[in-house]
Design a protein around this motif. Structure first.
Motif, PDB file in Angstrom:
ATOM      1  N   ARG A 282       0.798  -1.226   0.000  1.00 23.27           N
ATOM      2  CA  ARG A 282       0.000   0.000   0.000  1.00 23.27           C
ATOM      3  C   ARG A 282       0.831   1.277   0.000  1.00 23.27           C
ATOM      4  O   ARG A 282       0.592   2.185  -0.790  1.00 23.27           O
ATOM      5  N   GLU A 332      -3.684   6.051   4.932  1.00 25.40           N
ATOM      6  CA  GLU A 332      -3.635   4.608   4.685  1.00 25.40           C
ATOM      7  C   GLU A 332      -3.822   3.836   5.982  1.00 25.40           C
ATOM      8  O   GLU A 332      -4.491   2.800   6.013  1.00 25.40           O
ATOM      9  N   GLN A 334      -5.483   4.864   8.573  1.00 26.87           N
ATOM     10  CA  GLN A 334      -6.887   5.012   8.955  1.00 26.87           C
ATOM     11  C   GLN A 334      -7.760   4.051   8.148  1.00 26.87           C
ATOM     12  O   GLN A 334      -8.632   3.378   8.681  1.00 26.87           O
ATOM     13  N   ARG A 335      -7.461   3.968   6.850  1.00 22.48           N
ATOM     14  CA  ARG A 335      -8.227   3.084   5.980  1.00 22.48           C
ATOM     15  C   ARG A 335      -8.079   1.626   6.444  1.00 22.48           C
ATOM     16  O   ARG A 335      -9.043   0.872   6.484  1.00 22.48           O
ATOM     17  N   THR A 336      -6.841   1.251   6.790  1.00 23.61           N
ATOM     18  CA  THR A 336      -6.608  -0.122   7.242  1.00 23.61           C
ATOM     19  C   THR A 336      -7.302  -0.380   8.583  1.00 23.61           C
ATOM     20  O   THR A 336      -7.847  -1.454   8.815  1.00 23.61           O
ATOM     21  N   ASP A 338      -9.978   1.016   9.582  1.00 21.57           N
ATOM     22  CA  ASP A 338     -11.430   0.976   9.378  1.00 21.57           C
ATOM     23  C   ASP A 338     -11.871  -0.281   8.630  1.00 21.57           C
ATOM     24  O   ASP A 338     -12.805  -0.960   9.030  1.00 21.57           O
ATOM     25  N   GLU A 339     -11.172  -0.564   7.523  1.00 26.89           N
ATOM     26  CA  GLU A 339     -11.664  -1.607   6.623  1.00 26.89           C
ATOM     27  C   GLU A 339     -10.858  -2.896   6.677  1.00 26.89           C
ATOM     28  O   GLU A 339     -11.313  -3.930   6.181  1.00 26.89           O
TER      29      GLU A 339
END
Lengths: 439, 456
Positions: A282, A332, A334-336, A338-339
């Protein structure tokens, strides 16, 4: 699925020394590997660098071979080395099958009879060598002080991970021979060690030889485990700035993370892979491949016995700002959190880990070879057979458990962020960074 | 039976060693294939070696071979650079590229069950890389930025300056990464031309080692690499090895680095080719002089004087004349003394202090007794066999190594030292604090040092 396993036999001598044997007759060599459960975490402020300096002295001679350890072993065709980290010290030889006796004789002699051979002169010389090692690997190397600054900021002054294993130059100069002797008596004895023989030897003979050479050594008292007061995560984001002789600014982000083998440790290993291992990861993809604002990015879960830290490092491309890099990293993360990762990312990371476990079975000796792994599992887990369980930690990790670990441990509001910038250009650091000094 | 600590145990006779059979095969497209059965863990290692490394960079295009090698995994067919990286990662494969002076080496280590897929992807990227302009721009910029970073790294600065000092304008006189000016001027079309000329199966050797039968290994190679078209130019590549390096006077040069805690040193000169008949004698000579921990120079500079964490001498082997040099990073205050001691040791081994019986025995044993450990993994075996192709050595080479070293006499070692090691020809390079050490340098007898910038 190919079977991945690391079989062994273990016996414990009367004096408490664990002896582990692994057979592999493919090449006529035997790996002899000794771990002492002592590292820089057993030091105290004002006497840092002790464990590592001591490792150097172990090569200088012992009572019955009162001369350097390299000549007799190299004459037998051996390779040998040693290393010290925060948690343990290891020593190894890889010898032709014909020289196993020699390696065991020497390892046992320095385990049992080092002190009569330890002179002031040998001590002084090795202190100079270590000061040179420090100059070469830290003082004269770009970004060489960064991890020192991070360790100091992550851990309070009296926590044993506050300092690096190399120690401070002042502490190294202040050490006295009597302190070295005391250190040996406390930590260097059979009950605080683990011996592994791996390679072209059968267990019967291996145990017999281990008993012959090590059985006579007196048992010592098992040292008390180190119990640091606290390694609490900083309750906020700490921003630091270090000016160095470098061309390009570099950003370091560090978080407290679960200790080696604890829940979340394997997940953060997998996370490090999917964030920064290879072009498809990522952060590499975002920072280096697509946006081209960084030259490189790396991520690593530094697994250690008392507590670990997760470290992200990125070097700015010329003219690019650390602030932008930090913003994309945070996005990135934060995205990880969250998801979680995608199923494809999990498959890729697991494939890499599975293969790594197999590749680790290719060598009997040296750093990271089979003998080193067996000792690591024995010292840290009390179970040389932990190989399968270790691999299982990665096999059972899920998208959700990686998401959960990211969310739980890698918060942007409790970390140390260090900007290393070219001298005279502090404005290149993240806003609000406090200058630190390390030496 | 308790241990007898009155003396060290005897070491028994050396265990027998047999290097596994190398089976050769040539594909219809000319690819030289060598397979080795290596029965341990289910892992195969492949090494593909292309003749002509950085020494094949045309003048003014330093860095071309390396950037071409770097572009190979930047996409092929409909696969992007990301797809290729993902493709290897999903197999857990380890892909690596090394650009040396005489050859470029691509290596792939992969679990046996993924060998077919791994080799197929490797063949695709090598034979038919996309070489797209936008990928090239990114890769070139990363290399330029890396070059800029190397200016801060004393060992890299020293390596670069030293090659230039000993080789001058010879094609071996630069690092594979090249120079800033040449990289800036490089165009993707040149990479495509270079690839077309150098990446031809007739100029490559492929070594595959793993726990499979020769026929299986060979079939794996054939399936993946038969499609590689032999459309390169005829004849062997022009090589740097065929060009004699200029004879340059010895010099003392310094790359100033104000306030440096240590001086990074290189001391040496050009010597022999890798396939010299004196090779075994030179290995023994080097083991005594500075090639291992228990060598004269390391013991003197590290253990006796405390100048350094470690000092080593060695040959940077090539098909052509290779540099022989000391490498060490020494405490700034000890710079001149370390140089003086090194040159004195270079001198002494040629006659004043030839290797003693004990030194000869130790050097011989350290080179021969543990020799089998060099062939423990499939990758070690594959890389070793690739070396045979690179240096035109026979398949029996590894089997004959130990007897060959054992046949070298002390007088051979002294002769090799006389011929190939010479303090009077040695060039000294320092990357260090000129202000702190400047006054200590003239007594070394080199005259005024030449001052070099960090990036030329």
């Amino acid at each position: 699925m190919d079977s991945v396993s690391l079989p062994f036999a273990r016996q414990t001598l009367a004096n408490g020394l664990d002896v582990i044997v692994h057979e592999d007759h493919h090449v006529p060599i035997v790996a002899v590997n000794v771990w002492y459960h002592v590292g820089s975490k057993n030091e105290r402020p004002g006497r840092t660098g002790f464990a590592h300096l001591f490792e150097h002295l172990m090569f200088e001679g012992s009572a019955h071979h009162n001369a350097g350890y390299f000549p007799p072993l190299q004459r037998a065709g051996a390779m040998l080395n040693g290393s010290t980290n925060t948690d343990r010290t290891n020593y190894w030889e890889v010898v032709p099958t014909s020289a196993v006796d020699l390696a065991l004789w020497l390892e046992s002699d320095r385990m049992g009879y080092l002190l009569p051979a330890l002179t002031e002169q040998r001590f002084e010389t090795q202190r100079d060598v270590v000061l040179n090692e420090r100059r070469q690997n830290y003082e004269n190397r770009p970004y060489g002080f960064a991890v020192m600054a991070i360790a100091a900021a992550l851990y309070p002054d009296d926590h044993p991970y506050h300092w690096l294993t190399i120690g401070t130059a002042d502490d190294l100069r202040a050490m006295r021979l009597e302190e070295v002797q005391e250190f040996f008596r406390t930590y260097y004895h059979p009950a605080n060690a683990s011996l592994t023989l791996a390679g072209d030897i059968d267990p019967g003979r291996a145990f017999e030889l281990a008993d012959r050479y090590f059985g006579e050594l007196p048992a010592g008292a098992r040292p008390e485990p180190v119990r640091p007061a606290s390694a609490a995560a900083p309750g906020r984001e700490v921003r630091l700035l270090l000016e160095d002789r470098v061309e390009l600014p570099r950003l370091y982000m560090a978080w407290h993370s679960p200790a080696m083998f604890h829940d979340g440790d394997a997940e953060l290993d997998l996370l490090a892979d999917l964030l920064a291992n290879g072009k498809a990861s990522r952060l590499y993809r975002t920072l280096v491949y697509e946006r081209r604002i960084a030259l490189d990015v790396s991520a690593h879960q530094n697994s250690r016995e008392l507590s670990s830290f997760f470290l992200l490092v990125a070097t700015a491309a010329p003219g690019q700002s650390l602030t932008d890099i930090a913003a994309f990293i945070d996005l990135e993360l934060q995205r990880t959190a969250d998801e979680g990762p995608s199923e494809a990312e999990m498959e890729r990371a697991r494939a890499q880990i599975e293969a790594q476990f197999m590749y680790r079975l290719q060598t009997v000796g040296g750093f990271g070879g089979k003998s080193d792994q067996l000792n690591a599992y024995n010292i840290y887990r009390g179970d040389p057979g932990f190989f399968a369980a270790d691999l299982a930690r990665y096999r059972t990790a899920t998208r959700e458990s990686v998401r959960e670990a990211t969310h739980r441990y890698l918060g942007v509001d409790r970390r140390v962020v260090l900007s290393v910038v070219p001298r005279g250009q502090p404005s290149l650091a993240l806003a609000g960074s406090e200058p630190v000094s390390v030496a | 039976m308790p241990a007898d600590r009155s003396r060290l145990p005897e070491v028994g006779p050396d265990p027998p060693f047999r290097f596994p059979a190398i089976v050769r095969h040539r594909l219809a497209n000319g690819l030289d294939v060598r397979t080795i059965e290596h029965h341990t863990v289910p892992v195969v290692s492949c090494v593909l070696q292309i003749q002509g490394g950085a020494g094949g960079d045309p003048p003014g295009e330093e860095g071309l071979a390396a950037i071409t090698a770097d572009m190979v995994d930047e996409g092929t067919g409909h696969l992007s650079a990301i797809d290729v990286s993902e493709g290897f990662a999903r197999l857990g494969a380890e892909y690596d590229v090394e650009v040396g002076p005489d050859a470029t080496l691509f290596s792939l280590t992969v679990l046996s069950r993924f060998a077919e897929r791994g080799l197929s992807l490797l063949a695709d990227i090598l034979a038919r890389p996309s070489l797209r302009g936008h990928d090239f721009e990114r890769v070139r910029k990363l290399r330029l930025d890396r070059l800029r970073q190397l200016k801060d790294l004393p060992p890299a600065v020293a390596e670069r300056a030293f090659l230039r000092l000993v080789y001058g304008d010879h094609p071996y006189g630069h690092l594979p990464i090249g120079t800033e000016a040449a990289l800036r001027a490089c165009r993707v079309e040149r990479v495509a031309e270079f690839h077309a000329a150098a990446f031809s199966p007739a100029r490559a050797t492929l070594v595959l080692a793993g726990p499979l039968a020769h026929e299986t290994l060979r079939a794996l190679v054939a399936a993946a690499f038969s499609r590689w078209a032999d459309d390169g130019p005829d004849g062997a590549a022009a090589t740097a090895a065929a060009i004699d390096p200029p004879t340059l006077p010895r010099r003392l040069a310094i790359v100033p680095r104000a306030g440096a805690a240590q001086s990074e040193l290189r001391i040496g000169h050009l010597s022999a080719r890798r396939n010299t008949p004196d090779y075994a004698a030179l290995l023994l000579m080097n083991a005594v002089l500075g090639g291992q921990f228990v060598s004269r120079i390391n013991l003197r500079l590290r253990e006796e004087k405390g100048y350094t964490y470690g000092a080593r001498t060695g040959f940077d082997w090539r098909r052509g004349p290779a540099p022989f040099a000391l490498q060490a990073s020494v405490h700034t205050a000890a710079t001149a003394d370390a140089i003086r001691d090194t040159l004195a040791e270079f001198d002494a081994i040629r006659g004043a202090r030839p290797p003693s019986d004990e030194e000869m025995a130790l050097a011989r044993a350290s080179l021969t007794r543990g020799y089998p450990r060099n062939f423990e993994t499939a990758e070690q075996v594959a890389r070793s066999v690739a070396q045979l192709a690179l240096y035109d050595l026979p398949d029996s080479y590894f089997q004959e190594f130990v007897p060959r070293v054992n046949a070298v006499e002390r007088s051979d070692v002294v002769r090799a030292a006389e011929r190939y090691v010479d303090a009077a020809r040695a060039t000294t390079l320092i990357v260090g604090d000129y202000q702190a050490i400047g006054e200590s340098l003239p007594p070394l007898g080199y005259g005024e040092p030449q001052i070099l910038p960090p990036d030329e």
